[in-house]
Write a protein that holds these residues in place. Structure first.
Motif, short mmCIF file in Angstrom:
data_model
loop_
_atom_site.label_atom_id
_atom_site.label_comp_id
_atom_site.label_asym_id
_atom_site.label_seq_id
_atom_site.Cartn_x
_atom_site.Cartn_y
_atom_site.Cartn_z
N ALA A 129 0.84 -1.21 0.00
CA ALA A 129 0.00 0.00 0.00
C ALA A 129 0.87 1.25 0.00
CB ALA A 129 -0.92 -0.01 1.21
N TRP A 130 1.97 1.22 0.76
CA TRP A 130 2.88 2.36 0.78
C TRP A 130 3.49 2.59 -0.60
CZ3 TRP A 130 4.84 6.64 2.73
CH2 TRP A 130 6.13 7.02 2.38
N GLU A 131 3.98 1.53 -1.25
CA GLU A 131 4.60 1.68 -2.56
C GLU A 131 3.60 2.18 -3.60
OE1 GLU A 131 6.87 -1.61 -3.96
OE2 GLU A 131 8.07 -1.79 -2.12
N GLN A 132 2.37 1.70 -3.53
CA GLN A 132 1.36 2.18 -4.47
C GLN A 132 1.06 3.66 -4.26
OE1 GLN A 132 -1.66 -0.78 -3.59
NE2 GLN A 132 -1.25 -1.90 -5.49
N SER A 133 1.04 4.10 -3.00
CA SER A 133 0.82 5.52 -2.72
C SER A 133 1.97 6.36 -3.25
CB SER A 133 0.65 5.75 -1.22
OG SER A 133 -0.49 5.08 -0.72
N VAL A 134 3.20 5.87 -3.06
CA VAL A 134 4.37 6.59 -3.57
C VAL A 134 4.33 6.64 -5.09
CG1 VAL A 134 6.89 6.56 -3.72
CG2 VAL A 134 5.78 6.01 -1.56
N TRP A 135 3.97 5.53 -5.71
CA TRP A 135 3.88 5.47 -7.18
C TRP A 135 2.86 6.48 -7.70
CZ3 TRP A 135 6.17 1.24 -10.21
CH2 TRP A 135 5.91 1.34 -11.57
N ALA A 136 1.69 6.52 -7.05
CA ALA A 136 0.64 7.44 -7.50
C ALA A 136 1.07 8.89 -7.32
CB ALA A 136 -0.64 7.17 -6.73
N ALA A 137 1.67 9.22 -6.18
CA ALA A 137 2.10 10.60 -5.94
C ALA A 137 3.20 11.01 -6.91
CB ALA A 137 2.59 10.74 -4.50
N ALA A 138 4.14 10.10 -7.18
CA ALA A 138 5.21 10.40 -8.12
C ALA A 138 4.65 10.57 -9.53
CB ALA A 138 6.25 9.29 -8.09
N GLY A 139 3.66 9.71 -9.89
CA GLY A 139 3.06 9.83 -11.21
C GLY A 139 2.36 11.17 -11.40
N THR A 140 1.72 11.66 -10.34
CA THR A 140 1.04 12.95 -10.43
C THR A 140 2.05 14.08 -10.67
OG1 THR A 140 -0.73 12.23 -8.96
CG2 THR A 140 -0.38 14.61 -9.16
N GLU A 141 3.14 14.07 -9.92
CA GLU A 141 4.16 15.12 -10.08
C GLU A 141 4.84 15.02 -11.44
OE1 GLU A 141 4.80 17.68 -8.12
OE2 GLU A 141 3.17 17.01 -6.81
N ALA A 142 5.13 13.78 -11.88
CA ALA A 142 5.76 13.61 -13.19
C ALA A 142 4.84 14.09 -14.31
CB ALA A 142 6.14 12.15 -13.40
N GLY A 143 3.54 13.82 -14.16
CA GLY A 143 2.58 14.28 -15.17
C GLY A 143 2.56 15.79 -15.29
N LEU A 144 2.66 16.47 -14.17
CA LEU A 144 2.68 17.94 -14.21
C LEU A 144 3.94 18.44 -14.90
CD1 LEU A 144 1.44 18.72 -10.56
CD2 LEU A 144 0.15 18.97 -12.70
N LEU A 145 5.07 17.79 -14.63
CA LEU A 145 6.32 18.20 -15.27
C LEU A 145 6.26 17.99 -16.78
CD1 LEU A 145 8.96 16.77 -12.77
CD2 LEU A 145 8.32 19.16 -13.06
N LEU A 146 5.75 16.85 -17.20
CA LEU A 146 5.67 16.56 -18.64
C LEU A 146 4.68 17.49 -19.34
CD1 LEU A 146 5.76 12.67 -18.39
CD2 LEU A 146 7.50 14.11 -19.49
N ALA A 147 3.59 17.80 -18.64
CA ALA A 147 2.60 18.71 -19.25
C ALA A 147 3.15 20.12 -19.41
CB ALA A 147 1.33 18.74 -18.39
N ALA A 148 4.06 20.51 -18.53
CA ALA A 148 4.62 21.86 -18.58
C ALA A 148 5.80 21.96 -19.55
CB ALA A 148 5.07 22.29 -17.19
#
Length: 587
Positions: free
Chosen positions: A514-533
């Protein structure tokens, strides 16, 4: 403005055992005057004095204080030395456990505390505005230039002298009237956390030169990485901060309000005089109540009542070395220190990091096997020992508060305040049983690795767009927002791990997933913002030469490297994702 004397015959020294204590009177009696705000179990607040806070400690959840750095101040300068001196330190783990299981001070202990704070012993010495012995001050203290300063000198978040916070609503010329209750808190705060700036020279200080004193260190806590264990009630917090002392307190170890009971042969300056000494602490009581400044508060009457609006802060005692028995700091162990230096020195907290990011220090239960490294506080080690001896339950809801100040140029100004709290599973403090501690530290390390991967993605996208990577010490980094977003998840994990046993392999595995999935989701959100910008030219990218080598940077390549790093670090989450994909394709 002169204050009227207290009315004769008034029993101001009787320890209050009732709720709703009155505001501090003209003598500033701290024993029964409302100097603290207690938060009860139901969340309601009420004013209490020292007597009420101690006698009712079992019914008080916590104290409501203005800043994180104030809790260690109140514990060290008031509550702990009073209870230690009045009741004595527990000599064994069993004695500590008996006190803890009782959950409150016994009738006998309450009587001894009442006697200690009563008129027959030290009650008269807890008066903030006493003409002869004002609490934690020097009676009649005068500056060599005859001036007084604003009480803003006591509060680090208010502009004063060189200490000018960016968003202070007041300037040094403004008055800052403090209620007596606030004034005593900030008075003790300055003894613990004051900056190392030049101090006002005091009449009677032989070391004052040209109206000032230089070379001052910060207050003793300013040199520490303060860690305070907390319990479910104020009483439990007091016990958790009470060290077991097999030999008890030293006979010549006295708190500052009993300075006249110290042997005169020591040759130390009295904290009630303008002169000061550079000296080691005589023992735990002396250390906790160390008077690092000479201060005098000036009260006045206003339309709102009694207020403190002026102050003198001059140089005070200088602690030559933080002793290894200091209960509230984490340490840095040096295997081969320089000549004359100790093996252990206090380790300060790092600004800008949540407490859980420093778990590797908080959970360093043993000295480094080789080389240098962190070593946790005396109290956290003791809690681990108490749990190992079955004196403290392994499921006890232990909390930990961290506090610190980050000083600026020559430690003369305050740059930043550090404060956080987190739940901590007691089982992680067992020195001989590292399985849960290793799980927690792995989780912290995973977050750190993913944070670095996010910063790497950001730098690669900047290069692909034609720019340069961020310098190490400048700019806003995506890792900061990412780690902040994990704060609530980590706290849930810490609370959940309190109930996990060594044989609960399946439950522990689910928690890690559960911890790793939460980290994966949070990292994916931040990475998505970087790629979109990223601008369109980052898709095409560019080639950068470094010596004889060429490096190609494109947004797609950068995203691929980042995803590969995620899968490498978060192996459980990656395997779970692959399993879901296979099951979906087969359906």
């Amino acid at each position: 403005m002169a204050l009227p004397p207290a009315r004769p015959g008034r029993r101001a020294d009787v320890v209050s055992m009732k709720e709703g204590e009155a505001a501090l009177d003209v003598t500033g009696n701290l024993v029964h005057g409302a100097m603290l705000t207690a938060v009860d179990a139901d969340g309601s607040t009420r004013p209490v004095g020292l007597g009420g806070a101690l006698s009712q400690a079992h019914g008080i959840r916590r104290l409501e204080l203005p800043v994180h750095t104030m809790l260690p101040v109140v514990l060290r300068q008031l509550l702990l030395p009073i209870t230690l001196d009045a009741l004595g330190a527990p000599r064994t783990r069993q004695e500590w456990g008996e006190r803890f299981r009782r959950g409150r001070f016994s009738e006998g202990e309450r009587a001894r505390l009442a006697d200690y704070l009563g008129p027959g012993r030290y009650g008269d010495r807890f008066r903030l505005f006493d003409a002869e012995r004002p609490f934690a001050q020097v009676a009649g203290l005068q500056a060599l230039n005859g001036e007084t300063k604003s009480t803003a000198q006591l509060v680090p978040s208010v502009a004063s002298g060189n200490n000018v916070p960016l968003f202070s609503a007041l300037s040094e010329a403004d008055e800052l009237p403090l209620t007596p209750g606030d004034a005593v808190l900030w008075l003790l705060h300055v003894h613990c956390w004051d900056t190392a700036s030049i101090k006002t020279g005091a009449v009677g200080d032989p070391r004052a030169d040209k109206g000032k004193t230089t070379g001052n260190p910060t207050g003793p806590l300013g040199q520490l990485g303060v860690v305070v264990p907390t319990g479910e009630t104020l009483y439990e917090t007091l016990l958790l901060n009470t060290p077991v002392m097999p030999d008890g307190l030293r006979d010549d170890d006295r708190p500052q309000w009993a300075w006249d009971e110290r042997p005169s042969s020591l040759g130390h300056a009295s904290p009630a005089d303008p002169a000061w000494s550079e000296r080691p602490a005589r023992g735990l009581l002396d250390l906790l109540t160390f008077q690092s400044r000479r201060v005098r508060l000036f009260p006045c009457r206003t339309e709102e009542g009694l207020r403190v609006n002026r102050v003198i802060v001059s140089a005070g005692d200088r602690l030559t070395q933080t002793p290894e028995y200091d209960p509230h700091t984490v340490w840095q162990h040096t295997a081969k220190p320089k000549k004359g230096q100790p093996h252990q020195r206090p380790r300060r907290h790092t600004s800008g990091r949540a407490a859980w990011q420093g778990l590797s220090t908080l959970l360093a239960m043993t000295l480094p096997a080789q080389g240098d490294g962190p070593y946790t506080s005396v109290l956290l080690r003791q809690i681990g020992d108490l749990q190992g001896a079955r004196v403290l339950s392994e499921q006890y809801p232990l909390g930990v508060e961290t506090a610190g100040l980050e000083y600026g140029t020559q430690s003369a100004v305050v740059e930043n305040a550090i404060g956080d709290d987190l739940p901590l599973p007691v089982k992680t403090l067992l020195a001989q049983d590292a399985w849960l501690r290793e799980v927690l530290l792995d989780c912290v390390d995973q977050a750190s690795q993913v944070a670095r991967a996010l910063d790497g993605l950001n730098n690669d996208l900047r290069r692909a767009a034609g720019g340069d990577p961020l310098p190490r010490d400048k700019g806003s980094r995506p890792s900061a927002q990412f780690l902040h977003s994990l704060d609530r998840t980590m706290r849930r994990l810490l609370v959940g791990l309190r109930t996990v046993g060594e044989d609960d392999d399946e439950l522990l595995e689910r928690a890690q997933l559960a911890w790793e999935q939460s980290v994966w989701a949070a990292a994916g959100t931040e990475a998505g913002l970087l790629l979109a910008a990223a601008p369109p030219r980052a898709i095409v990218g560019r080639t950068v030469k470094n010596g004889d080598k060429e490096f190609v940077y494109r947004s797609g390549k950068a995203a691929g490297i980042f995803r590969a790093k995620l899968a490498q670090v978060l192996t459980r989450a990656a395997e779970e994702a692959r399993t879901v994909v296979k099951e979906t394709a087969a359906a």
